[in-house]
Design a protein around this motif. Sequence first.
Motif, PDB file in Angstrom:
ATOM      1  N   GLN A  86       0.670  -0.969   0.217  1.00 31.80           N
ATOM      2  CA  GLN A  86      -0.110   0.118  -0.079  1.00 31.80           C
ATOM      3  C   GLN A  86       0.849   0.902  -0.207  1.00 31.80           C
ATOM      4  OE1 GLN A  86      -2.176  -0.560   3.416  1.00 31.80           O
ATOM      5  NE2 GLN A  86      -3.920  -1.732   1.881  1.00 31.80           N
ATOM      6  N   ASN A  87       0.431   2.556  -0.025  1.00 38.47           N
ATOM      7  CA  ASN A  87       1.082   3.829  -1.104  1.00 38.47           C
ATOM      8  C   ASN A  87       2.381   3.939  -1.554  1.00 38.47           C
ATOM      9  OD1 ASN A  87      -1.118   4.764   1.416  1.00 38.47           O
ATOM     10  ND2 ASN A  87      -0.242   3.733   2.884  1.00 38.47           N
ATOM     11  N   ALA A  88       2.269   2.864  -2.379  1.00 36.23           N
ATOM     12  CA  ALA A  88       2.793   2.955  -3.390  1.00 36.23           C
ATOM     13  C   ALA A  88       3.516   4.127  -4.164  1.00 36.23           C
ATOM     14  CB  ALA A  88       3.581   1.271  -3.850  1.00 36.23           C
ATOM     15  N   LYS A  89       4.199   4.485  -4.623  1.00 35.62           N
ATOM     16  CA  LYS A  89       4.554   5.011  -5.917  1.00 35.62           C
ATOM     17  C   LYS A  89       3.953   4.001  -7.360  1.00 35.62           C
ATOM     18  CE  LYS A  89       7.503   7.853  -9.256  1.00 35.62           C
ATOM     19  NZ  LYS A  89       8.552   8.719  -9.208  1.00 35.62           N
ATOM     20  N   ILE A  90       2.916   5.007  -8.092  1.00 35.51           N
ATOM     21  CA  ILE A  90       2.809   4.346  -9.195  1.00 35.51           C
ATOM     22  C   ILE A  90       2.723   4.831  -9.984  1.00 35.51           C
ATOM     23  CG2 ILE A  90       0.409   3.882 -10.466  1.00 35.51           C
ATOM     24  CD1 ILE A  90       0.609   2.491  -7.987  1.00 35.51           C
ATOM     25  N   SER A  91       3.183   4.213 -10.953  1.00 31.50           N
ATOM     26  CA  SER A  91       4.030   4.087 -12.778  1.00 31.50           C
ATOM     27  C   SER A  91       2.791   3.491 -13.515  1.00 31.50           C
ATOM     28  CB  SER A  91       5.289   3.484 -12.418  1.00 31.50           C
ATOM     29  OG  SER A  91       6.655   4.320 -11.741  1.00 31.50           O
ATOM     30  N   ARG A  92       3.586   3.538 -15.176  1.00 32.77           N
ATOM     31  CA  ARG A  92       2.629   2.554 -16.168  1.00 32.77           C
ATOM     32  C   ARG A  92       3.156   1.220 -16.108  1.00 32.77           C
ATOM     33  NH1 ARG A  92       5.551   7.804 -18.656  1.00 32.77           N
ATOM     34  NH2 ARG A  92       3.576   8.889 -18.816  1.00 32.77           N
ATOM     35  N   ALA A 103     -10.573  -4.864  -7.291  1.00 26.35           N
ATOM     36  CA  ALA A 103     -10.091  -5.356  -8.670  1.00 26.35           C
ATOM     37  C   ALA A 103      -8.532  -5.534  -9.355  1.00 26.35           C
ATOM     38  CB  ALA A 103     -10.978  -5.134  -9.781  1.00 26.35           C
ATOM     39  N   ILE A 104      -7.780  -6.077  -9.573  1.00 26.76           N
ATOM     40  CA  ILE A 104      -6.458  -6.454  -9.961  1.00 26.76           C
ATOM     41  C   ILE A 104      -6.019  -6.190 -11.209  1.00 26.76           C
ATOM     42  CG2 ILE A 104      -6.780  -8.881 -10.318  1.00 26.76           C
ATOM     43  CD1 ILE A 104      -3.443  -8.216  -9.305  1.00 26.76           C
ATOM     44  N   LYS A 105      -6.000  -4.908 -12.209  1.00 25.14           N
ATOM     45  CA  LYS A 105      -5.804  -4.419 -13.714  1.00 25.14           C
ATOM     46  C   LYS A 105      -4.292  -3.900 -13.546  1.00 25.14           C
ATOM     47  CE  LYS A 105     -10.282  -4.955 -13.615  1.00 25.14           C
ATOM     48  NZ  LYS A 105     -10.917  -5.571 -14.681  1.00 25.14           N
ATOM     49  N   ARG A 106      -3.639  -3.154 -14.836  1.00 26.06           N
ATOM     50  CA  ARG A 106      -2.979  -2.920 -14.812  1.00 26.06           C
ATOM     51  C   ARG A 106      -2.870  -0.894 -15.297  1.00 26.06           C
ATOM     52  NH1 ARG A 106       2.160  -5.544 -16.111  1.00 26.06           N
ATOM     53  NH2 ARG A 106       1.385  -7.427 -16.852  1.00 26.06           N
ATOM     54  N   VAL A 107      -2.264  -0.200 -14.433  1.00 32.00           N
ATOM     55  CA  VAL A 107      -1.935   0.983 -14.765  1.00 32.00           C
ATOM     56  C   VAL A 107      -0.810   1.177 -16.383  1.00 32.00           C
ATOM     57  CG1 VAL A 107      -1.310   3.394 -14.265  1.00 32.00           C
ATOM     58  CG2 VAL A 107      -1.808   1.703 -12.613  1.00 32.00           C
ATOM     59  N   ILE A 108      -2.078   1.691 -17.081  1.00 31.99           N
ATOM     60  CA  ILE A 108      -1.911   2.429 -18.578  1.00 31.99           C
ATOM     61  C   ILE A 108      -1.601   3.771 -19.056  1.00 31.99           C
ATOM     62  CG2 ILE A 108      -2.644   2.770 -20.932  1.00 31.99           C
ATOM     63  CD1 ILE A 108      -2.295  -0.843 -20.159  1.00 31.99           C
ATOM     64  N   ILE A 145      -7.168   3.365  -5.637  1.00 34.57           N
ATOM     65  CA  ILE A 145      -6.281   2.115  -5.773  1.00 34.57           C
ATOM     66  C   ILE A 145      -5.479   1.530  -4.469  1.00 34.57           C
ATOM     67  CG2 ILE A 145      -3.449   2.015  -6.306  1.00 34.57           C
ATOM     68  CD1 ILE A 145      -4.202   4.390  -8.282  1.00 34.57           C
ATOM     69  N   ASP A 146      -5.975   0.666  -4.474  1.00 39.51           N
ATOM     70  CA  ASP A 146      -5.100   0.079  -2.135  1.00 39.51           C
ATOM     71  C   ASP A 146      -4.057  -0.503  -2.611  1.00 39.51           C
ATOM     72  OD1 ASP A 146      -7.987   0.758  -1.659  1.00 39.51           O
ATOM     73  OD2 ASP A 146      -8.015  -1.492  -1.766  1.00 39.51           O
ATOM     74  N   GLY A 147      -3.452  -0.609  -3.629  1.00 39.60           N
ATOM     75  CA  GLY A 147      -2.511  -0.618  -3.640  1.00 39.60           C
ATOM     76  C   GLY A 147      -0.933  -1.186  -4.860  1.00 39.60           C
ATOM     77  N   LYS A 148      -0.197  -1.113  -4.947  1.00 38.03           N
ATOM     78  CA  LYS A 148       0.756  -1.337  -6.006  1.00 38.03           C
ATOM     79  C   LYS A 148       1.721  -3.720  -5.704  1.00 38.03           C
ATOM     80  CE  LYS A 148       5.697  -0.899  -8.044  1.00 38.03           C
ATOM     81  NZ  LYS A 148       6.586   0.140  -8.417  1.00 38.03           N
ATOM     82  N   VAL A 149       0.817  -3.964  -7.250  1.00 36.02           N
ATOM     83  CA  VAL A 149       1.361  -5.892  -6.380  1.00 36.02           C
ATOM     84  C   VAL A 149       2.988  -5.872  -6.970  1.00 36.02           C
ATOM     85  CG1 VAL A 149       1.115  -8.218  -7.862  1.00 36.02           C
ATOM     86  CG2 VAL A 149      -0.769  -6.319  -7.738  1.00 36.02           C
ATOM     87  N   SER A 150       3.705  -6.168  -6.084  1.00 36.78           N
ATOM     88  CA  SER A 150       5.133  -6.607  -5.824  1.00 36.78           C
ATOM     89  C   SER A 150       5.306  -7.633  -6.774  1.00 36.78           C
ATOM     90  CB  SER A 150       5.607  -6.309  -4.680  1.00 36.78           C
ATOM     91  OG  SER A 150       5.355  -5.372  -4.423  1.00 36.78           O
ATOM     92  N   PHE A 151       4.348  -8.932  -6.811  1.00 35.39           N
ATOM     93  CA  PHE A 151       4.776 -10.485  -6.888  1.00 35.39           C
ATOM     94  C   PHE A 151       3.640 -10.945  -7.325  1.00 35.39           C
ATOM     95  CE2 PHE A 151       6.227 -10.767  -2.894  1.00 35.39           C
ATOM     96  CZ  PHE A 151       6.164 -11.754  -2.338  1.00 35.39           C
ATOM     97  N   ILE A 152       3.711 -12.760  -8.095  1.00 39.83           N
ATOM     98  CA  ILE A 152       2.310 -13.282  -8.452  1.00 39.83           C
ATOM     99  C   ILE A 152       2.840 -14.537  -7.530  1.00 39.83           C
ATOM    100  CG2 ILE A 152       0.253 -14.478  -9.425  1.00 39.83           C
ATOM    101  CD1 ILE A 152       0.001 -10.958  -8.497  1.00 39.83           C
ATOM    102  N   VAL A 153       1.950 -15.028  -6.870  1.00 38.21           N
ATOM    103  CA  VAL A 153       2.556 -16.712  -7.018  1.00 38.21           C
ATOM    104  C   VAL A 153       1.415 -17.243  -7.541  1.00 38.21           C
ATOM    105  CG1 VAL A 153       2.476 -18.069  -5.047  1.00 38.21           C
ATOM    106  CG2 VAL A 153       3.765 -16.502  -4.246  1.00 38.21           C
ATOM    107  N   GLN A 154       1.160 -18.718  -8.165  1.00 42.06           N
ATOM    108  CA  GLN A 154       0.610 -19.548  -9.071  1.00 42.06           C
ATOM    109  C   GLN A 154      -0.423 -20.371  -7.756  1.00 42.06           C
ATOM    110  OE1 GLN A 154       2.518 -21.495 -12.444  1.00 42.06           O
ATOM    111  NE2 GLN A 154       1.731 -19.687 -13.305  1.00 42.06           N
ATOM    112  N   ASN A 155      -1.403 -20.339  -7.778  1.00 38.60           N
ATOM    113  CA  ASN A 155      -2.221 -21.615  -7.463  1.00 38.60           C
ATOM    114  C   ASN A 155      -1.935 -22.240  -6.622  1.00 38.60           C
ATOM    115  OD1 ASN A 155      -4.334 -22.816  -6.072  1.00 38.60           O
ATOM    116  ND2 ASN A 155      -5.317 -22.881  -8.165  1.00 38.60           N
TER     117      ASN A 155
END
Length: 299
Positions: free
Chosen positions: A105-111, A128-133, A272-282
Amino acid sequence: MPQYYFDLYLKIYTTSANCLFFNSQNSIIKSMKSYNPKENGNIKQKPQDLLLNYVLTIILVLCLILSSIAYATSQVFNSAVVEGLSMFPTINSKYYKGDIAYYKQNAKISRGDIIIINYKEAQKNIDAIKRVIALEGDTICYYNGKILLNGSPLAENYLDEDYKLLSSDQNVLKNGGFYSAEDWKTEGYNRSKKSFENWCRILLNDEENKSSLAHTDFFTNYKTKYSNCIKYSTTLQAYTLTVPKGFVYFLGDNRKVSNDSSIIGPLPTTEIDGKVSFIVQNDATTFNVFGKKIVNLFS
């Protein structure tokens, strides 16, 4: 199992607890170095017992290290289980749901960043989870099979990687319900472009259908604050949007099914609740790490 091993195990377990909860990282190592099984009853060790001792000790230490990493991760990041396919195949390439997003949370957001958002006004508190354009001040346009950002084609290396994955793995392609990687790419662009142009057209010229649009902050204050953000370029014969201050424009990577800014317009950065750092698969075993609450995200 020899008695000396149980004594060793107990000593390691006790000091590892101190390590985790009282920040005494070196205590477990000192305990192992200072322990001498011969002093514990002068038991003579057999070669096979020594080998077993070493193997089990290594396994135990590895488990403690992994547990420490998991604990530290749970303190630094928030985590959320992702449901849906709007970020496919970047997220949930194997199953419809289950991948875990770790975000700050509270991370700087970039494209290009993947973000956690909350449709507070648009869709009744759905995470929801999306990508900044695009960021505030950026101008975007759909033109000739590309998204133009400030007049130049937007470089989307993440989509290129997704395209390669879909081209090389039929199982992933099938999981997303697509016939080909080209189908995923072309239909996604066409649907996103059509939704964006429809949204722009209604805001500019169609008073009768404005009630059908999501009542976001941008929509509510369009006439008084943001009426100069949407224009029609006669040169490109396409609509353009300049993202106003305090807003972002975001899309899903799987644009054939994603509900995003192409449909509801830009949203305030306050959502914006936060910036995703990494994804772990199911992996169900990671769902309740240290009892930390995990929310569901709909991609």
